[in-house]
Design a protein around this motif. Structure first.
Motif, PDB file in Angstrom:
ATOM      1  N   ALA A 110      34.934  30.161  33.386  1.00 23.37           N
ATOM      2  CA  ALA A 110      34.562  31.272  34.279  1.00 23.37           C
ATOM      3  C   ALA A 110      35.294  31.127  35.611  1.00 23.37           C
ATOM      4  CB  ALA A 110      33.052  31.317  34.480  1.00 23.37           C
ATOM      5  N   GLY A 111      35.541  29.886  36.033  1.00 24.81           N
ATOM      6  CA  GLY A 111      36.345  29.647  37.235  1.00 24.81           C
ATOM      7  C   GLY A 111      37.787  30.074  37.036  1.00 24.81           C
ATOM      8  N   PHE A 112      38.356  29.792  35.843  1.00 27.14           N
ATOM      9  CA  PHE A 112      39.717  30.252  35.536  1.00 27.14           C
ATOM     10  C   PHE A 112      39.789  31.779  35.639  1.00 27.14           C
ATOM     11  CE2 PHE A 112      40.739  26.558  32.395  1.00 27.14           C
ATOM     12  CZ  PHE A 112      41.167  25.756  33.439  1.00 27.14           C
ATOM     13  N   ALA A 113      38.811  32.443  35.046  1.00 25.67           N
ATOM     14  CA  ALA A 113      38.783  33.911  35.074  1.00 25.67           C
ATOM     15  C   ALA A 113      38.686  34.414  36.515  1.00 25.67           C
ATOM     16  CB  ALA A 113      37.615  34.428  34.238  1.00 25.67           C
ATOM     17  N   SER A 114      37.895  33.728  37.330  1.00 24.53           N
ATOM     18  CA  SER A 114      37.763  34.107  38.737  1.00 24.53           C
ATOM     19  C   SER A 114      39.087  33.933  39.471  1.00 24.53           C
ATOM     20  CB  SER A 114      36.679  33.264  39.414  1.00 24.53           C
ATOM     21  OG  SER A 114      35.426  33.508  38.819  1.00 24.53           O
ATOM     22  N   LEU A 115      39.785  32.845  39.180  1.00 27.09           N
ATOM     23  CA  LEU A 115      41.069  32.617  39.827  1.00 27.09           C
ATOM     24  C   LEU A 115      42.066  33.725  39.471  1.00 27.09           C
ATOM     25  CD1 LEU A 115      42.969  30.946  41.561  1.00 27.09           C
ATOM     26  CD2 LEU A 115      43.462  29.566  39.545  1.00 27.09           C
ATOM     27  N   LEU A 116      42.040  34.170  38.229  1.00 24.74           N
ATOM     28  CA  LEU A 116      42.934  35.264  37.860  1.00 24.74           C
ATOM     29  C   LEU A 116      42.604  36.534  38.645  1.00 24.74           C
ATOM     30  CD1 LEU A 116      43.412  34.752  34.029  1.00 24.74           C
ATOM     31  CD2 LEU A 116      44.992  34.242  35.889  1.00 24.74           C
ATOM     32  N   MET A 117      41.336  36.770  38.928  1.00 29.68           N
ATOM     33  CA  MET A 117      40.980  37.918  39.766  1.00 29.68           C
ATOM     34  C   MET A 117      41.509  37.733  41.185  1.00 29.68           C
ATOM     35  SD  MET A 117      37.208  39.262  38.659  1.00 29.68           S
ATOM     36  CE  MET A 117      36.417  37.757  38.104  1.00 29.68           C
ATOM     37  N   LEU A 118      41.397  36.520  41.721  1.00 26.56           N
ATOM     38  CA  LEU A 118      41.904  36.256  43.069  1.00 26.56           C
ATOM     39  C   LEU A 118      43.417  36.473  43.137  1.00 26.56           C
ATOM     40  CD1 LEU A 118      39.856  33.033  43.889  1.00 26.56           C
ATOM     41  CD2 LEU A 118      39.486  35.308  44.847  1.00 26.56           C
ATOM     42  N   LEU A 119      44.138  35.973  42.153  1.00 32.00           N
ATOM     43  CA  LEU A 119      45.592  36.145  42.130  1.00 32.00           C
ATOM     44  C   LEU A 119      45.975  37.619  41.973  1.00 32.00           C
ATOM     45  CD1 LEU A 119      46.592  33.071  39.953  1.00 32.00           C
ATOM     46  CD2 LEU A 119      46.934  33.366  42.413  1.00 32.00           C
ATOM     47  N   THR A 120      45.228  38.330  41.149  1.00 33.57           N
ATOM     48  CA  THR A 120      45.492  39.761  40.980  1.00 33.57           C
ATOM     49  C   THR A 120      45.239  40.507  42.279  1.00 33.57           C
ATOM     50  OG1 THR A 120      44.935  39.601  38.632  1.00 33.57           O
ATOM     51  CG2 THR A 120      44.918  41.805  39.608  1.00 33.57           C
ATOM     52  N   ALA A 121      44.204  40.121  43.006  1.00 36.72           N
ATOM     53  CA  ALA A 121      43.927  40.759  44.296  1.00 36.72           C
ATOM     54  C   ALA A 121      45.131  40.615  45.220  1.00 36.72           C
ATOM     55  CB  ALA A 121      42.674  40.166  44.937  1.00 36.72           C
ATOM     56  N   VAL A 122      45.718  39.427  45.264  1.00 35.27           N
ATOM     57  CA  VAL A 122      46.909  39.203  46.099  1.00 35.27           C
ATOM     58  C   VAL A 122      48.041  40.116  45.642  1.00 35.27           C
ATOM     59  CG1 VAL A 122      48.689  37.516  46.719  1.00 35.27           C
ATOM     60  CG2 VAL A 122      46.280  36.842  46.720  1.00 35.27           C
ATOM     61  N   ASP A 123      48.265  40.188  44.327  1.00 25.89           N
ATOM     62  CA  ASP A 123      49.328  41.045  43.787  1.00 25.89           C
ATOM     63  C   ASP A 123      49.107  42.516  44.128  1.00 25.89           C
ATOM     64  OD1 ASP A 123      50.553  38.832  42.718  1.00 25.89           O
ATOM     65  OD2 ASP A 123      49.894  39.218  40.654  1.00 25.89           O
ATOM     66  N   GLU A 124      47.859  42.908  44.287  1.00 24.57           N
ATOM     67  CA  GLU A 124      47.511  44.299  44.604  1.00 24.57           C
ATOM     68  C   GLU A 124      47.541  44.576  46.106  1.00 24.57           C
ATOM     69  OE1 GLU A 124      46.807  46.819  42.474  1.00 24.57           O
ATOM     70  OE2 GLU A 124      47.045  45.595  40.672  1.00 24.57           O
ATOM     71  N   GLY A 125      47.860  43.562  46.913  1.00 21.31           N
ATOM     72  CA  GLY A 125      47.865  43.746  48.364  1.00 21.31           C
ATOM     73  C   GLY A 125      46.486  43.702  48.983  1.00 21.31           C
ATOM     74  N   LEU A 126      45.540  43.105  48.269  1.00 21.89           N
ATOM     75  CA  LEU A 126      44.149  43.006  48.714  1.00 21.89           C
ATOM     76  C   LEU A 126      43.846  41.590  49.185  1.00 21.89           C
ATOM     77  CD1 LEU A 126      42.696  44.870  45.626  1.00 21.89           C
ATOM     78  CD2 LEU A 126      42.759  45.785  47.954  1.00 21.89           C
ATOM     79  N   GLY A 127      42.734  41.438  49.845  1.00 22.75           N
ATOM     80  CA  GLY A 127      42.215  40.125  50.185  1.00 22.75           C
ATOM     81  C   GLY A 127      41.005  39.843  49.314  1.00 22.75           C
ATOM     82  N   ALA A 128      40.672  38.568  49.145  1.00 27.19           N
ATOM     83  CA  ALA A 128      39.523  38.201  48.317  1.00 27.19           C
ATOM     84  C   ALA A 128      39.008  36.836  48.746  1.00 27.19           C
ATOM     85  CB  ALA A 128      39.917  38.177  46.837  1.00 27.19           C
ATOM     86  N   CYS A 129      37.751  36.576  48.409  1.00 30.94           N
ATOM     87  CA  CYS A 129      37.131  35.290  48.712  1.00 30.94           C
ATOM     88  C   CYS A 129      36.130  34.950  47.612  1.00 30.94           C
ATOM     89  CB  CYS A 129      36.418  35.358  50.060  1.00 30.94           C
ATOM     90  SG  CYS A 129      35.631  33.791  50.535  1.00 30.94           S
ATOM     91  N   PHE A 130      36.238  33.742  47.086  1.00 34.92           N
ATOM     92  CA  PHE A 130      35.287  33.221  46.102  1.00 34.92           C
ATOM     93  C   PHE A 130      34.273  32.363  46.844  1.00 34.92           C
ATOM     94  CE2 PHE A 130      33.713  30.009  43.204  1.00 34.92           C
ATOM     95  CZ  PHE A 130      33.491  30.708  42.042  1.00 34.92           C
ATOM     96  N   PHE A 131      32.989  32.561  46.565  1.00 34.55           N
ATOM     97  CA  PHE A 131      31.941  31.773  47.215  1.00 34.55           C
ATOM     98  C   PHE A 131      30.744  31.658  46.278  1.00 34.55           C
ATOM     99  CE2 PHE A 131      31.290  36.173  48.114  1.00 34.55           C
ATOM    100  CZ  PHE A 131      29.930  36.372  48.079  1.00 34.55           C
ATOM    101  N   GLY A 132      29.911  30.672  46.537  1.00 31.77           N
ATOM    102  CA  GLY A 132      28.752  30.446  45.693  1.00 31.77           C
ATOM    103  C   GLY A 132      27.504  31.144  46.198  1.00 31.77           C
ATOM    104  N   ILE A 133      26.597  31.375  45.283  1.00 31.72           N
ATOM    105  CA  ILE A 133      25.273  31.878  45.639  1.00 31.72           C
ATOM    106  C   ILE A 133      24.405  30.646  45.895  1.00 31.72           C
ATOM    107  CG2 ILE A 133      23.231  33.112  44.808  1.00 31.72           C
ATOM    108  CD1 ILE A 133      25.133  34.816  43.081  1.00 31.72           C
ATOM    109  N   PRO A 134      23.744  30.562  47.054  1.00 30.65           N
ATOM    110  CA  PRO A 134      22.916  29.383  47.332  1.00 30.65           C
ATOM    111  C   PRO A 134      21.878  29.156  46.223  1.00 30.65           C
ATOM    112  CG  PRO A 134      23.145  30.736  49.300  1.00 30.65           C
ATOM    113  CD  PRO A 134      23.718  31.530  48.151  1.00 30.65           C
ATOM    114  N   PRO A 135      21.722  27.916  45.775  1.00 31.23           N
ATOM    115  CA  PRO A 135      20.803  27.625  44.663  1.00 31.23           C
ATOM    116  C   PRO A 135      19.401  28.207  44.839  1.00 31.23           C
ATOM    117  CG  PRO A 135      22.053  25.664  45.217  1.00 31.23           C
ATOM    118  CD  PRO A 135      22.389  26.705  46.257  1.00 31.23           C
ATOM    119  N   LEU A 136      18.881  28.192  46.053  1.00 31.46           N
ATOM    120  CA  LEU A 136      17.533  28.717  46.273  1.00 31.46           C
ATOM    121  C   LEU A 136      17.472  30.243  46.175  1.00 31.46           C
ATOM    122  CD1 LEU A 136      16.320  26.406  49.184  1.00 31.46           C
ATOM    123  CD2 LEU A 136      15.676  26.313  46.759  1.00 31.46           C
ATOM    124  N   ARG A 137      18.626  30.908  46.072  1.00 29.92           N
ATOM    125  CA  ARG A 137      18.658  32.375  45.990  1.00 29.92           C
ATOM    126  C   ARG A 137      19.087  32.874  44.610  1.00 29.92           C
ATOM    127  NH1 ARG A 137      15.523  34.450  49.419  1.00 29.92           N
ATOM    128  NH2 ARG A 137      16.634  36.398  49.170  1.00 29.92           N
TER     129      ARG A 137
END
Length: 193
Positions: A110-137
């Protein structure tokens, strides 16, 4: 990317490419045990932030810029898909024991798939950020969006066009020199800090 232009939505064709590339990520046994929750509507994005943000963090600091992203994609992993796949005859682990795995490939894939989305965002001229959901939430997030129990959120990705002030305070740390992170033939150099 920590700050987005809220007045520029991500074009639908760019969203389609992000997701198409994500589903072509490698996966152990070609199990493809991932799931993606795509949030483009303002009400859904607001619900995400309400469900996933710790009490008292509101619209301050880095989170204020993140909340302006017009697209959120939450990547999930499904351990059962991998345990089921490796219990099939061509793999032969009929006991479905997760201890057979040297690492949780369901999360890695799932991390690999997320990285491909991040790289695609760059190719599209977009910005992106991957972050976690806090465990208590995580539980409030699950309830808000009806996430099935077999799917675990491994992280969320904000996507959009950069706002003029888009820098991350983390970048002040600088990049580690290559000799600290790349080792040829034998581990050399100092230990990671």
């Amino acid at each position: 990317m920590r700050n987005y232009d809220p007045d520029r939505p991500v074009p639908p064709e760019a969203v389609e490419r992000l997701l198409a590339h994500a589903t072509r990520a490698p996966s152990a046994g070609f199990a493809q045990g991932w799931g993606f929750l795509v949030l483009t509507g303002e009400a859904d994005r607001d619900l995400f932030w309400t469900a996933s943000t710790p009490e008292g963090q509101g619209m301050t600091g880095w989170l204020a810029g993140m909340r302006r992203a017009p697209l959120l994609v939450v990547a999930h992993s499904n351990r059962s898909a991998y345990l089921d796949r490796y219990a099939e005859p061509d793999k032969g682990w009929t006991d479905r024991d997760p201890d057979r795995w040297p690492a949780p490939y369901w999360d890695i894939d799932a991390g690999f798939a997320s990285l491909l989305m991040l790289l695609t965002a760059v190719d599209e001229g977009l910005g992106a950020c991957f972050f976690g959901i806090p465990p208590l939430r995580v539980e409030s997030y699950r309830e808000a969006f009806g996430v099935p129990p077999d799917f675990s959120p491994i992280g969320a990705i904000t996507v959009g066009y950069p706002a003029p002030d888009r820098r991350s305070p983390s970048l002040k740390r600088g990049q580690r020199p290559p000799d600290q992170v790349i080792h040829h033939g034998r581990w050399t150099g100092r230990r990671a800090i």
